[in-house]
Design a protein around this motif. Structure first.
Motif, PDB file in Angstrom:
ATOM      1  N   MET A  89       0.854  -1.202   0.000  1.00 43.86           N
ATOM      2  CA  MET A  89       0.000   0.000   0.000  1.00 43.86           C
ATOM      3  C   MET A  89       0.882   1.242   0.000  1.00 43.86           C
ATOM      4  O   MET A  89       1.879   1.316   0.710  1.00 43.86           O
ATOM      5  N   ASN A  90       0.530   2.258  -0.844  1.00 42.48           N
ATOM      6  CA  ASN A  90       1.336   3.463  -0.870  1.00 42.48           C
ATOM      7  C   ASN A  90       1.066   4.304   0.384  1.00 42.48           C
ATOM      8  O   ASN A  90       0.187   4.011   1.182  1.00 42.48           O
ATOM      9  N   TYR A  91       1.860   5.377   0.558  1.00 46.20           N
ATOM     10  CA  TYR A  91       1.768   6.174   1.777  1.00 46.20           C
ATOM     11  C   TYR A  91       0.376   6.750   1.959  1.00 46.20           C
ATOM     12  O   TYR A  91      -0.195   6.702   3.049  1.00 46.20           O
ATOM     13  N   LEU A  92      -0.204   7.292   0.851  1.00 41.77           N
ATOM     14  CA  LEU A  92      -1.527   7.904   0.971  1.00 41.77           C
ATOM     15  C   LEU A  92      -2.551   6.873   1.397  1.00 41.77           C
ATOM     16  O   LEU A  92      -3.369   7.104   2.289  1.00 41.77           O
ATOM     17  N   GLY A  93      -2.507   5.688   0.773  1.00 42.10           N
ATOM     18  CA  GLY A  93      -3.456   4.655   1.140  1.00 42.10           C
ATOM     19  C   GLY A  93      -3.292   4.219   2.581  1.00 42.10           C
ATOM     20  O   GLY A  93      -4.262   3.987   3.301  1.00 42.10           O
ATOM     21  N   LEU A  94      -2.044   4.102   3.060  1.00 47.22           N
ATOM     22  CA  LEU A  94      -1.797   3.719   4.437  1.00 47.22           C
ATOM     23  C   LEU A  94      -2.322   4.764   5.403  1.00 47.22           C
ATOM     24  O   LEU A  94      -2.961   4.449   6.410  1.00 47.22           O
ATOM     25  N   ALA A  95      -2.079   6.032   5.077  1.00 48.72           N
ATOM     26  CA  ALA A  95      -2.535   7.101   5.963  1.00 48.72           C
ATOM     27  C   ALA A  95      -4.050   7.147   6.030  1.00 48.72           C
ATOM     28  O   ALA A  95      -4.640   7.303   7.102  1.00 48.72           O
ATOM     29  N   LEU A 119     -10.161  -9.098 -12.559  1.00 49.33           N
ATOM     30  CA  LEU A 119      -9.815  -7.689 -12.346  1.00 49.33           C
ATOM     31  C   LEU A 119     -10.905  -6.932 -11.606  1.00 49.33           C
ATOM     32  O   LEU A 119     -10.651  -5.829 -11.107  1.00 49.33           O
ATOM     33  N   SER A 120     -12.087  -7.504 -11.505  1.00 42.61           N
ATOM     34  CA  SER A 120     -13.173  -6.832 -10.780  1.00 42.61           C
ATOM     35  C   SER A 120     -13.061  -7.035  -9.277  1.00 42.61           C
ATOM     36  O   SER A 120     -13.780  -6.392  -8.514  1.00 42.61           O
ATOM     37  N   GLN A 121     -12.152  -7.909  -8.862  1.00 42.45           N
ATOM     38  CA  GLN A 121     -11.948  -8.193  -7.446  1.00 42.45           C
ATOM     39  C   GLN A 121     -10.658  -7.535  -6.968  1.00 42.45           C
ATOM     40  O   GLN A 121      -9.744  -7.292  -7.757  1.00 42.45           O
ATOM     41  N   PRO A 122     -10.543  -7.254  -5.674  1.00 38.40           N
ATOM     42  CA  PRO A 122      -9.288  -6.698  -5.170  1.00 38.40           C
ATOM     43  C   PRO A 122      -8.109  -7.611  -5.494  1.00 38.40           C
ATOM     44  O   PRO A 122      -8.215  -8.836  -5.454  1.00 38.40           O
ATOM     45  N   ALA A 123      -6.996  -6.999  -5.855  1.00 36.60           N
ATOM     46  CA  ALA A 123      -5.796  -7.761  -6.192  1.00 36.60           C
ATOM     47  C   ALA A 123      -5.181  -8.371  -4.933  1.00 36.60           C
ATOM     48  O   ALA A 123      -5.034  -7.701  -3.910  1.00 36.60           O
ATOM     49  N   TYR A 129      -2.254 -10.927  -8.406  1.00 37.45           N
ATOM     50  CA  TYR A 129      -1.534  -9.817  -9.020  1.00 37.45           C
ATOM     51  C   TYR A 129      -0.317 -10.314  -9.783  1.00 37.45           C
ATOM     52  O   TYR A 129      -0.088  -9.930 -10.935  1.00 37.45           O
ATOM     53  N   ALA A 130       0.477 -11.171  -9.159  1.00 38.10           N
ATOM     54  CA  ALA A 130       1.697 -11.665  -9.807  1.00 38.10           C
ATOM     55  C   ALA A 130       1.359 -12.429 -11.081  1.00 38.10           C
ATOM     56  O   ALA A 130       2.008 -12.251 -12.127  1.00 38.10           O
ATOM     57  N   GLU A 131       0.345 -13.289 -11.014  1.00 37.70           N
ATOM     58  CA  GLU A 131       0.003 -14.112 -12.167  1.00 37.70           C
ATOM     59  C   GLU A 131      -0.587 -13.292 -13.308  1.00 37.70           C
ATOM     60  O   GLU A 131      -0.197 -13.450 -14.472  1.00 37.70           O
ATOM     61  N   VAL A 132      -1.520 -12.411 -12.984  1.00 36.52           N
ATOM     62  CA  VAL A 132      -2.257 -11.688 -14.020  1.00 36.52           C
ATOM     63  C   VAL A 132      -1.403 -10.608 -14.678  1.00 36.52           C
ATOM     64  O   VAL A 132      -1.545 -10.340 -15.877  1.00 36.52           O
ATOM     65  N   THR A 133      -0.508  -9.978 -13.928  1.00 33.36           N
ATOM     66  CA  THR A 133       0.276  -8.874 -14.503  1.00 33.36           C
ATOM     67  C   THR A 133       1.544  -9.336 -15.211  1.00 33.36           C
ATOM     68  O   THR A 133       2.174  -8.535 -15.912  1.00 33.36           O
ATOM     69  N   PRO A 146      -9.779  -0.659  -8.022  1.00 32.23           N
ATOM     70  CA  PRO A 146      -8.700   0.322  -7.811  1.00 32.23           C
ATOM     71  C   PRO A 146      -7.391  -0.282  -7.314  1.00 32.23           C
ATOM     72  O   PRO A 146      -6.311   0.267  -7.584  1.00 32.23           O
ATOM     73  N   SER A 147      -7.442  -1.395  -6.597  1.00 35.05           N
ATOM     74  CA  SER A 147      -6.218  -1.984  -6.043  1.00 35.05           C
ATOM     75  C   SER A 147      -5.246  -2.421  -7.135  1.00 35.05           C
ATOM     76  O   SER A 147      -4.029  -2.400  -6.932  1.00 35.05           O
ATOM     77  N   TRP A 148      -5.768  -2.797  -8.300  1.00 36.30           N
ATOM     78  CA  TRP A 148      -4.891  -3.187  -9.400  1.00 36.30           C
ATOM     79  C   TRP A 148      -4.075  -2.000  -9.892  1.00 36.30           C
ATOM     80  O   TRP A 148      -2.864  -2.099 -10.091  1.00 36.30           O
ATOM     81  N   MET A 149      -4.742  -0.866 -10.058  1.00 34.10           N
ATOM     82  CA  MET A 149      -4.043   0.275 -10.628  1.00 34.10           C
ATOM     83  C   MET A 149      -3.018   0.846  -9.666  1.00 34.10           C
ATOM     84  O   MET A 149      -1.933   1.277 -10.081  1.00 34.10           O
TER      85      MET A 149
END
Length: 397
Positions: A1-7, A213-217, A222-226, A380-383
């Motif tokens: 999770m990035n800083y903004l998401g963590l905060a 992709l409609s579900q949270p990554a 994530y590793a497999e699909v990307t 959104p978690s994918w992006m």
């Protein structure tokens, strides 16, 4: 999770304020008069800035609301501002009254209770919105639940110069073309929203079963699909403009590269952008648009109101005006913006439909039938993860 998401995850949800009451529209109009609304919105397009200025003129004339456009390069900056105010205990009269928002930024603010609402489905002009045919009640798979109001429809298209190339059917065909024509394609540098949209579109097109992709990554999915995406980008990147060592910073910068004859192909999230740019003299009249054979990603642009806005009534008035037939027709005009409308034509009066029917959408704008299948936005978690990984892999070359 990035800083903004963590905060944001550390902020306890705040109960949305019920006052002013959006269902009591007369009281909303009374309270809005004299208010100033600070709309934080992307400021990277002259055409968009001019449209927002026109909206300001109209809401001032009709409702006595002053609209100030606070120009953003990254919507996350506005999210961070609201979060900072929340952490400082500034729960009233915050600096931001309305945000042009969607995707991960909306999901983060909604989850953290940083938004006022629900309000959108109580606005008078919601009655005209196409709730059956357009994705106006979910945002990147996240239920909106009235916490943001739609004002434009978007779908990915590719702008190309017919003097130099033909349409391409999928992302593998784009890769083959780029290898054969090195340096003639690029995309805006993530985290620019159009750059991240290109990555999402590539992921969707390269994924056989997009339902994941409609579900949270998760780490596993994530590793497999990307993996195919990263392999594809490894091949594409050295064949980009300037060998992938530099990228245009915005969508308008892409257009300038086409106008200057440096590239032949660019991505857009507005089916009417090429026609608008041709009408404005920004692109040559040989430019047209295409979509991929499987279809392309589409979504709605929304506005949301922070929980601590001091001008909630005024912000609702602006949000409502953005959904009005008058504003929607102006936004769809390629001489203005060329955005898709959120309205259902069957719900309009004959005179209102006549205005839309009379619009010349431009030489480069595809018809709804030509736009084909609208692919859903990934969760959104994918992006968020893809944008971070792209920066590590390609952003520091």
């Amino acid at each position: 999770m990035n800083y903004l998401g963590l905060a944001l995850a550390c902020v306890l949800p705040t109960v949305a304020l019920a006052d002013p009451d959006p269902s009591d529209w007369t009281s909303v109009l009374d309270e809005a008069r004299g208010q100033t609304v600070y709309w934080n919105a992307w400021g990277g397009s002259t055409a968009t800035n001019d449209f927002i200025a026109w909206v300001g003129d109209r809401v001032a004339e009709d409702y006595g609301v002053t609209l100030e456009h606070v120009k953003l390069s990254d919507t996350a900056d506005a999210v961070t501002r609201v979060l900072t105010e929340k952490q400082a205990g500034q729960d009233d009269d915050g600096a931001i009254d309305m945000i042009w928002i969607n995707g991960s930024n909306f999901a983060a603010m909604k989850d953290a209770g940083l938004l006022f609402g629900p309000f959108a489905e109580s606005l008078p002009n919601w009655a005209y919105v196409d709730t059956d045919g357009k994705t106006v009640q979910t945002d990147f798979t996240v239920p909106v639940e009235g916490y943001e109001s739609p004002w434009a429809m978007a779908q990915v298209v590719f702008m190309y110069d017919t003097a130099d190339m033909a349409p391409l059917g999928d992302m593998n065909a784009l890769l083959d073309w780029a290898v054969t024509h090195p340096g003639r394609f690029t995309y805006p540098q993530p985290p620019d929203f159009l750059g991240t949209t290109f990555l999402k579109q590539a992921l969707v097109d390269l994924t056989d079963d997009t339902s994941v992709l409609s579900q949270p990554a998760t780490d596993e999915t994530y590793a497999e699909v990307t993996e195919p995406l990263w392999l594809w980008l490894d091949e594409l990147t050295p064949n980009l403009w300037r060998q992938g060592q530099a990228y245009p910073q915005t969508g308008p910068a892409q257009l300038q590269l086409i106008a200057d004859g440096e590239v032949d192909l660019a991505i857009s999230f507005s089916p009417g952008e090429a026609s608008t740019a041709i009408a404005n003299g920004q692109l040559p009249d040989t430019v047209r648009t295409f979509v991929l054979d499987k279809g392309t990603i589409g979504n709605a642009s929304f506005v949301a109101i922070p929980y601590n806005s001091g001008s909630k009534a005024g912000a609702m008035v602006v949000a409502d005006f953005l959904m009005s037939p008058e504003a929607q027709a102006r936004a769809q005009d390629p001489n203005v913006l060329g955005y898709g409308t959120v309205l259902d034509m069957a719900k309009l009066s004959d005179d209102e439909r006549t205005v839309f029917d009379g619009l010349d959408l431009g030489v480069a704008t595809l018809t709804p039938a030509e736009l084909g299948t609208v692919q859903a936005e990934p969760h959104p978690s994918w992006m968020t993860r893809i944008a971070d990984d792209w920066q590590l892999r390609f952003g520091n070359q």
